[in-house]
Design a protein around this motif. Structure first.
Motif: not given
Length: 291
Positions: A136-141, A154-159, A176-181, A190-194
């Motif tokens: 997993a890769l989780i990014i906290l802004q 992919v936009r989620l805007n979920a809690k 699963h392949d990418g980062a969740a911001i 999710a699935a963001c390219v960093m």
């Protein structure tokens, strides 16, 4: 000896200030290129400059000395080109240091509670992902906007909930392949390219099998002030990256303490020493950075 005595006789407070400013410039350059591939290049340039200086000063070579003096001004143009990424990164850090530590939650009771719930959800998800060895890769802004990276996913805007993060990083699922911001208390995408790291820290690590998740976490922390949390797919170990530094092999309790430390309200600064203390890494990052 006579020349040294003459120099010390002319030494005054202006000379001390002059030496201090030159030292400060060299210190700033070394700080910009620290832990990067440019450090090796800079070392080679310095050795070459010292060797040429000794050669031209100790031996009478008029033509060679003229050539060196003619070529030397081109370094003024070459240095910004060679060290462009490091200079840009240093200026970005300087710009962020000039403002208070950006925290996306205003410190009301409700927002502090929301912050704690979000961090606890991330910590709980990381602990469960680690036990299952799901990468997993989780990014906290934090202060810097991550919109350019959010647009790549992919936009989620979920809690933020542990179950949502577990589902995102379940193996072989579309996200699963990418980062969740995470922005505030929501998973923005999710699935963001960093961005991948340009630092040499991972290359010098005794465990060089770290993959793209760790490089993306370190790269994100170099390009922004965001916090990147990584769970290794091979070992299940939890790591956290910020400011171009990474701490590895964290347990859930220490991970929660570090995240909470990042989102504490900044203290009111009353002096220059307080300003430097505020802009240093949290205590956890000053212990053993690369272990």
């Amino acid at each position: 000896m006579n020349e040294l005595t003459f120099i010390f006789q002319r030494f005054n407070w202006l000379s001390a200030l002059d030496l201090f400013l030159v030292t400060l410039v060299f210190f700033g350059v070394l700080l910009l290129v620290r832990d990067t591939q440019a450090m090796v290049l800079l070392r080679g340039v310095l050795l070459l400059v010292v060797a040429l200086s000794l050669l031209t000063s100790l031996v009478s070579l008029p033509a060679f000395s003229w050539l060196i003096q003619t070529i030397a001004p081109t370094l003024v143009l070459a240095i910004p080109v060679i060290f462009a990424p490091e200079i840009r990164r240093g200026l970005e850090r300087l710009g962020r240091a000039g403002s208070p530590a950006a925290i996306f939650w205003q410190q009301s009771e409700k927002d502090v509670s929301t912050m704690r719930e979000t961090i606890q959800a991330v910590v709980s998800a990381c602990a469960r992902l680690s036990a299952r060895q799901h990468g997993a890769l989780i990014i906290l802004q934090r202060g810097d906007s991550l919109q350019e990276y959010i647009r790549t996913g992919v936009r989620l805007n979920a809690k933020v909930t542990p179950e949502l993060l577990l589902q995102i990083f379940y193996p072989n699922t579309p996200l699963h392949d990418g980062a969740a911001i995470i922005v505030r208390d929501q998973v923005a995408a999710a699935a963001c390219v960093m961005p991948l790291s340009a630092s040499g820290i991972l290359n010098r690590s005794p465990e060089r099998q770290m993959g793209l998740r760790h490089r993306a976490a370190l790269g994100t922390s170099e390009a922004t002030d965001a916090i990147a949390v990584v769970v290794s797919e091979e070992t299940g170990s939890i790591s956290i990256a910020h400011g171009g530094r990474m701490i590895r092999r964290l347990d859930s309790e220490r991970l929660e303490n570090i995240l909470m430390a990042f989102y504490q309200p900044p203290p009111k600064t009353s002096s220059l020493s307080d300003w430097f203390r505020r802009n240093r890494k949290p205590p956890a990052f000053r212990e053993d950075i690369e272990r």
